[in-house]
Design an enzyme around this catalytic site. Structure first.
Site, PDB file in Angstrom:
ATOM      1  N   ASP A 197     -31.596 -44.881  26.074  1.00  0.00           N
ATOM      2  CA  ASP A 197     -32.613 -45.615  25.317  1.00  0.00           C
ATOM      3  C   ASP A 197     -32.151 -47.059  25.203  1.00  0.00           C
ATOM      4  O   ASP A 197     -30.951 -47.338  25.241  1.00  0.00           O
ATOM      5  CB  ASP A 197     -32.798 -45.005  23.921  1.00  0.00           C
ATOM      6  CG  ASP A 197     -34.140 -45.361  23.305  1.00  0.00           C
ATOM      7  OD1 ASP A 197     -35.049 -44.503  23.316  1.00  0.00           O
ATOM      8  OD2 ASP A 197     -34.291 -46.504  22.817  1.00  0.00           O
ATOM      9  N   ASP A 224     -31.980 -50.420  29.324  1.00  0.00           N
ATOM     10  CA  ASP A 224     -33.315 -51.014  29.369  1.00  0.00           C
ATOM     11  C   ASP A 224     -33.908 -50.617  30.720  1.00  0.00           C
ATOM     12  O   ASP A 224     -33.515 -51.148  31.763  1.00  0.00           O
ATOM     13  CB  ASP A 224     -33.232 -52.533  29.239  1.00  0.00           C
ATOM     14  CG  ASP A 224     -34.597 -53.212  29.271  1.00  0.00           C
ATOM     15  OD1 ASP A 224     -35.586 -52.560  29.667  1.00  0.00           O
ATOM     16  OD2 ASP A 224     -34.673 -54.409  28.928  1.00  0.00           O
ATOM     17  N   VAL A 225     -34.833 -49.680  30.702  1.00  0.00           N
ATOM     18  CA  VAL A 225     -35.330 -49.119  31.964  1.00  0.00           C
ATOM     19  C   VAL A 225     -36.153 -50.109  32.779  1.00  0.00           C
ATOM     20  O   VAL A 225     -36.455 -49.836  33.946  1.00  0.00           O
ATOM     21  CB  VAL A 225     -36.151 -47.830  31.730  1.00  0.00           C
ATOM     22  CG1 VAL A 225     -35.280 -46.722  31.162  1.00  0.00           C
ATOM     23  CG2 VAL A 225     -37.354 -48.113  30.835  1.00  0.00           C
ATOM     24  N   ASN A 255     -38.915 -40.761  31.159  1.00  0.00           N
ATOM     25  CA  ASN A 255     -39.792 -40.562  30.005  1.00  0.00           C
ATOM     26  C   ASN A 255     -40.148 -41.854  29.262  1.00  0.00           C
ATOM     27  O   ASN A 255     -41.191 -41.927  28.623  1.00  0.00           O
ATOM     28  CB  ASN A 255     -39.121 -39.588  29.028  1.00  0.00           C
ATOM     29  CG  ASN A 255     -39.853 -39.488  27.709  1.00  0.00           C
ATOM     30  OD1 ASN A 255     -40.937 -38.920  27.615  1.00  0.00           O
ATOM     31  ND2 ASN A 255     -39.266 -40.071  26.667  1.00  0.00           N
ATOM     32  N   TYR A 285     -52.636 -49.979  29.968  1.00  0.00           N
ATOM     33  CA  TYR A 285     -51.814 -48.766  29.865  1.00  0.00           C
ATOM     34  C   TYR A 285     -52.209 -47.743  30.925  1.00  0.00           C
ATOM     35  O   TYR A 285     -51.370 -47.196  31.641  1.00  0.00           O
ATOM     36  CB  TYR A 285     -52.008 -48.182  28.469  1.00  0.00           C
ATOM     37  CG  TYR A 285     -51.233 -46.922  28.170  1.00  0.00           C
ATOM     38  CD1 TYR A 285     -49.864 -46.964  27.949  1.00  0.00           C
ATOM     39  CD2 TYR A 285     -51.885 -45.691  28.077  1.00  0.00           C
ATOM     40  CE1 TYR A 285     -49.157 -45.811  27.639  1.00  0.00           C
ATOM     41  CE2 TYR A 285     -51.180 -44.542  27.770  1.00  0.00           C
ATOM     42  CZ  TYR A 285     -49.818 -44.602  27.553  1.00  0.00           C
ATOM     43  OH  TYR A 285     -49.122 -43.453  27.255  1.00  0.00           O
ATOM     44  N   LYS A 288     -50.251 -45.594  34.030  1.00  0.00           N
ATOM     45  CA  LYS A 288     -50.120 -44.145  33.933  1.00  0.00           C
ATOM     46  C   LYS A 288     -50.829 -43.427  35.079  1.00  0.00           C
ATOM     47  O   LYS A 288     -50.380 -42.368  35.538  1.00  0.00           O
ATOM     48  CB  LYS A 288     -50.624 -43.662  32.576  1.00  0.00           C
ATOM     49  CG  LYS A 288     -49.778 -44.149  31.399  1.00  0.00           C
ATOM     50  CD  LYS A 288     -48.314 -43.750  31.564  1.00  0.00           C
ATOM     51  CE  LYS A 288     -47.476 -44.105  30.350  1.00  0.00           C
ATOM     52  NZ  LYS A 288     -46.069 -43.649  30.492  1.00  0.00           N
TER      53      LYS A 288
END
Length: 277
Positions: free
Chosen positions: A40, A66-67, A93, A158, A162
């Site tokens: 995370d 930090d993805v 995730n 968003y 997705k």
């Protein structure tokens, strides 16, 4: 299949693991006997999450990641494989919300949401795939959303990310299946978590958790059962799964429903400044 058997002794990485679905999935994996690397970007929240799972010491590990940063994702995956000898399941995730009128979306907003919701998944797949191929198999689990299967108005930023995650996941499921590398995509509807009211663009929007939201622990059970059964699209709760199926089987009726939802959200914005009512 009992999902506990599927995950027992597996090495799993979960991003966005400090809260919500990520934390619940991590806890359920640990209960199933897996070793879990919880990642995370919020170091404080991650430390608190690890403390809650202290009973699993030796099997639970943390990494501040930090993805949206390629090198940090690369290090997370390669370090996991080096330390534990393999990477069995990667849960991409982590994600951020974005619900706003398209006219309010700046290019910086687009970039931030794409970086976190889409590029992070691409980075994870890119660096995990060679490891899984070398070890002869693995499972990649990407988190999309019901908004990656349906088209809710005022969520174009968003939903764009997705839909991309859902489509990419399904393509890879067929491409990699014969290599013993399985791909699942999680498409949740409302789940009770910190995502409601999350400050994404510097402003905290007070959004109450929807009445139909299911607990994160319940979501984790659904997710892990679906992954263990090697399901492709894992859409839930049932109300939202049915909405998705209805959307594609009754397009005219679905269009009427989304047009009405757009009108209701437009009224909410005019009255309160937010789509949340």
């Amino acid at each position: 299949m009992c999902y506990q058997d599927y995950f027992s002794k597996k090495i799993c990485v979960v991003t966005g693991a400090a809260s919500g679905i990520g934390f619940a999935v991590s806890e359920a994996l640990l209960k199933a006997g897996a070793t879990v690397i919880m990642a995370d970007r919020n170091t404080k929240n991650l430390a608190e999450a690890i403390e809650k799972l202290a009973i699993y010491a030796g099997h639970v590990h943390s990494m501040t990641v930090d993805v949206s940063k390629e090198e940090q994702v690369r290090h997370m995956i390669e370090d996991t494989a080096a330390r534990h000898g393999r990477l069995d399941v990667l849960f991409n995730n982590a994600g951020i919300p974005a619900s706003l009128p398209i006219g309010d979306a700046t290019l910086d907003m687009w970039r931030k949401v794409i970086d976190v919701n889409l590029w992070s998944v691409i980075y994870g797949i890119h660096y995990a795939l060679p490891i899984m191929r070398k070890q002869g198999g693995g499972h990649i689990v990407n988190t999309s959303s019901i908004a990656g299967l349906l088209t809710p108005p005022y969520q174009s930023v968003y939903s764009a990310t997705k839909f991309a995650v859902a489509g990419m996941s399904e393509c890879l499921r067929f491409e990699l299946g014969d290599e013993n590398i399985h791909v699942s995509v999680i498409c949740p509807g409302n789940v009770a978590s910190r995502i409601f009211g999350t400050p994404v663009f510097g402003e905290v929007i007070e959004a109450k958790i929807p009445d139909d939201a299911i607990p994160a622990e319940e979501a984790a059970e659904i997710i892990l059962k679906g992954v263990a059964n090697k399901e492709g699209i894992i859409a839930f709760p049932e109300k939202y799964r049915q909405m998705w199926l209805h959307y594609w089987s009754n397009p005219k009726e679905a269009e009427k429903g989304f047009r009405e939802e757009a009108r209701q959200r437009r009224k909410a914005i005019e009255a309160t400044g937010t789509i949340y009512q």
